[in-house]
Motif scaffolding. Structure first.
Motif, mmCIF file in Angstrom:
data_model
loop_
_atom_site.group_PDB
_atom_site.id
_atom_site.type_symbol
_atom_site.label_atom_id
_atom_site.label_comp_id
_atom_site.label_asym_id
_atom_site.label_seq_id
_atom_site.Cartn_x
_atom_site.Cartn_y
_atom_site.Cartn_z
ATOM 1 N N PRO A 199 0.813 -1.221 0.000
ATOM 2 C CA PRO A 199 0.000 0.000 0.000
ATOM 3 C C PRO A 199 0.850 1.277 0.000
ATOM 4 C CG PRO A 199 -0.647 -1.496 1.785
ATOM 5 C CD PRO A 199 0.626 -2.013 1.221
ATOM 6 N N ASN A 200 0.365 2.296 -0.675
ATOM 7 C CA ASN A 200 1.018 3.608 -0.663
ATOM 8 C C ASN A 200 0.571 4.439 0.525
ATOM 9 O OD1 ASN A 200 2.382 3.455 -3.214
ATOM 10 N ND2 ASN A 200 0.355 3.579 -4.166
ATOM 11 N N ASN A 201 -0.672 4.241 0.927
ATOM 12 C CA ASN A 201 -1.264 5.136 1.925
ATOM 13 C C ASN A 201 -1.003 4.635 3.341
ATOM 14 O OD1 ASN A 201 -3.696 5.354 -0.522
ATOM 15 N ND2 ASN A 201 -2.494 7.121 0.089
ATOM 16 N N ILE A 219 7.951 6.081 8.708
ATOM 17 C CA ILE A 219 7.384 7.421 8.927
ATOM 18 C C ILE A 219 8.134 8.349 7.972
ATOM 19 C CG2 ILE A 219 6.979 9.263 10.635
ATOM 20 C CD1 ILE A 219 5.837 6.696 11.758
ATOM 21 N N PHE A 220 7.420 8.899 6.993
ATOM 22 C CA PHE A 220 8.077 9.686 5.947
ATOM 23 C C PHE A 220 8.390 11.112 6.420
ATOM 24 C CE2 PHE A 220 5.704 6.909 2.647
ATOM 25 C CZ PHE A 220 6.674 5.920 2.737
ATOM 26 N N GLY A 221 9.426 11.225 7.242
ATOM 27 C CA GLY A 221 9.895 12.550 7.673
ATOM 28 C C GLY A 221 9.346 12.949 9.023
ATOM 29 N N THR A 230 5.828 15.433 12.068
ATOM 30 C CA THR A 230 5.334 14.555 10.993
ATOM 31 C C THR A 230 4.143 15.220 10.289
ATOM 32 O OG1 THR A 230 3.811 13.283 12.420
ATOM 33 C CG2 THR A 230 6.098 12.519 12.276
ATOM 34 N N GLY A 231 3.820 14.705 9.115
ATOM 35 C CA GLY A 231 2.797 15.321 8.265
ATOM 36 C C GLY A 231 1.412 15.329 8.895
ATOM 37 N N LEU A 232 0.664 16.386 8.614
ATOM 38 C CA LEU A 232 -0.707 16.501 9.119
ATOM 39 C C LEU A 232 -1.694 16.278 7.973
ATOM 40 C CD1 LEU A 232 -0.398 19.775 11.252
ATOM 41 C CD2 LEU A 232 -0.444 17.414 12.097
HETATM 42 N N1 UFG Z 1 2.976 8.321 5.268
HETATM 43 C C1 UFG Z 1 3.993 7.736 6.000
HETATM 44 N N2 UFG Z 1 4.289 6.418 5.746
HETATM 45 C C2 UFG Z 1 3.629 5.677 4.818
HETATM 46 C C3 UFG Z 1 2.589 6.288 4.079
HETATM 47 C C4 UFG Z 1 2.286 7.617 4.331
HETATM 48 O O1 UFG Z 1 4.624 8.363 6.847
HETATM 49 O O2 UFG Z 1 3.962 4.498 4.633
HETATM 50 C C5 UFG Z 1 2.611 9.719 5.574
HETATM 51 C C6 UFG Z 1 2.722 10.681 4.416
HETATM 52 O O3 UFG Z 1 4.013 11.217 4.323
HETATM 53 C C7 UFG Z 1 1.654 11.711 4.767
HETATM 54 C C8 UFG Z 1 0.586 10.894 5.497
HETATM 55 O O4 UFG Z 1 1.246 9.712 5.930
HETATM 56 O O5 UFG Z 1 2.164 12.649 5.681
HETATM 57 C C9 UFG Z 1 -0.571 10.491 4.614
HETATM 58 O O6 UFG Z 1 -0.100 9.853 3.446
HETATM 59 P P1 UFG Z 1 -1.062 9.009 2.484
HETATM 60 O O7 UFG Z 1 -0.209 8.396 1.414
HETATM 61 O O8 UFG Z 1 -1.914 8.100 3.292
HETATM 62 O O9 UFG Z 1 -2.030 10.113 1.867
HETATM 63 P P2 UFG Z 1 -1.710 11.437 1.039
HETATM 64 O O10 UFG Z 1 -2.124 12.591 1.912
HETATM 65 O O11 UFG Z 1 -0.351 11.447 0.486
HETATM 66 O O12 UFG Z 1 -2.679 11.288 -0.234
HETATM 67 C C10 UFG Z 1 -3.970 10.750 -0.116
HETATM 68 C C11 UFG Z 1 -4.276 9.906 -1.335
HETATM 69 C C12 UFG Z 1 -4.489 10.738 -2.539
HETATM 70 C C13 UFG Z 1 -5.439 11.829 -2.270
HETATM 71 C C14 UFG Z 1 -5.028 12.610 -1.063
HETATM 72 C C15 UFG Z 1 -6.023 13.673 -0.702
HETATM 73 O O13 UFG Z 1 -3.199 9.025 -1.616
HETATM 74 O O14 UFG Z 1 -5.033 9.923 -3.549
HETATM 75 O O15 UFG Z 1 -4.895 11.749 0.041
HETATM 76 O O16 UFG Z 1 -7.296 13.247 -0.935
HETATM 77 F F1 UFG Z 1 -5.486 12.650 -3.340
#
Ligand code: UFG
Length: 339
Positions: A199-201, A219-221, A230-232
């Motif tokens: 998963p990416n999310n 944790i990406f940063g 960390t990201g909000l």
């Molecule tokens: N993150 C991590 N580790 C991970 C995955 C994410 O630290 O393994 C962090 C990211 O850096 C970010 C936060 O968790 O700070 C959320 O990341 P997500 O990938 O879960 O979500 P995004 O905010 O990057 O993007 C998501 C969807 C997009 C959509 C967006 C807003 O992937 O499709 O929300 O709707 F467009």
């Protein structure tokens, strides 16, 4: 209302189908099953005790949409969830993303308008906002098509096209819903998010670590200018998000309208991971990594317009989302494929 859900067997589509059925509407799901399984539609029927017929086919094909209308129409409304959605992948496959994410809208509108639909609801994203400092985002915040990736650009292009289509079809209700970060699952544990591969999310990744199929949470940063570094993000429970579609359909007026669907509450990566650990009942292995390219420090919305005009607001928080996601994950350790 009788509603055609394009992409209706996916994560947000199935939850919206349940909310619509529970509210007394009828649904038909149109999905090419490229990102989900037919069993997801069966689970919608199990949860609601009502029919949720599935038409398997691509919403970007006029003939497929026409066949769905012939077999299951007429429809009062179309909700369009059918899109490719991986931000990173979209930068590698721009043509596929633009073609799929625009052609589906064209086909659904061409056929839908010919067959007299009254409402068209479009799944958009909070990533269409262009100025990262303009927080919280309101619907008046600056948008752009000049965004960082083809996925977000395709969503903004769709919005622009829909506004033009609404202008020349004054009887049509066009509602654009800008989602923030959907998380959680239906509390039954029968439907949920089922990403293919790694998963990416964040929440699906954490959940895979908890179930043991991934080693540790990255944790990406932790050096962002945020309270814990960390990201909000604005994490919205998918059931609240689904209910937002029901409210949008019930309140739709002729013309073009845009609503943010989020909680308005920024939550950090560390807070989300801690909430998931609480749901699981143990600590999870985690490691701080470099920032992920393209990420912003913070994004969250002002959901006030949806509250005022649609009478909708979120009822669930991240603790509910973590509990429900974990329940879904435990009940379906390999997602729908294991069903
Ligand atoms: N993150 C991590 N580790 C991970 C995955 C994410 O630290 O393994 C962090 C990211 O850096 C970010 C936060 O968790 O700070 C959320 O990341 P997500 O990938 O879960 O979500 P995004 O905010 O990057 O993007 C998501 C969807 C997009 C959509 C967006 C807003 O992937 O499709 O929300 O709707 F467009």
């Amino acid at each position: 209302m009788r509603v055609l859900l394009a992409g209706g067997a996916g994560y947000i589509g199935t939850h919206t189908a349940v909310s619509l059925l529970d509210a007394g509407h009828d649904v038909v799901l149109l999905d090419d099953l490229s990102g989900t399984h037919a069993v997801a539609a069966e689970r919608v029927e199990t949860i609601t005790g009502r029919a949720a017929p599935l038409v398997v086919g691509n919403a970007a094909d006029d003939a497929v949409v026409t066949a769905a209308f012939d077999e299951h129409g007429p429809f009062d409304a179309i909700i369009h969830f059918a899109a490719f959605k991986a931000v990173g992948e979209s930068t590698q496959k721009p043509l596929e993303y633009y073609a799929n994410n625009l052609d589906s809208t064209f086909a659904l509108l061409r056929v839908g308008l010919e067959r007299g639909i009254r409402s068209f609801v479009f799944s958009s994203t909070g990533t269409v906002y262009a100025d990262p400092d303009d927080l919280p985002f309101t619907e008046e915040s600056t948008t752009s098509v000049d965004l960082s990736n083809p996925y977000s650009k395709s969503k903004r292009m769709n919005e622009v096209i829909l506004a033009d289509v609404a202008r020349v079809n004054p009887e049509l209700n066009v509602t654009v819903l800008r989602y923030f970060n959907p998380v959680g699952a239906h509390r039954s544990g029968l439907i949920g998010e089922d990403p293919a591969g790694i998963p990416n999310n964040l929440m699906p990744f954490v959940s895979r670590v908890a179930i043991g199929s991934l080693e540790r949470v990255g944790i990406f940063g932790d050096d962002y200018d945020t309270p814990d570094g960390t990201g909000l993000r604005d994490y919205i429970h998918v059931v609240d998000l689904a209910d937002g579609h029901v409210a949008a359909l019930q309140k739709a007026q002729p013309g073009y309208a845009v609503y943010n669907l989020g909680t308005g509450v920024p939550v950090s990566v560390l807070e989300l991971v801690a909430a998931f650990e609480e749901a699981v009942g143990r600590e999870l292995p985690k490691q701080v990594l470099a920032r992920r390219p393209g990420d912003v420090a913070a994004t969250y919305c002002d959901p006030g317009k949806a509250r005022r005009e649609l009478g909708w607001s979120t009822r669930l928080g991240i603790d509910d989302a973590c509990r429900d996601y974990w329940h879904w994950q435990q009940s379906n350790p390999s997602g729908y494929a294991g069903a």
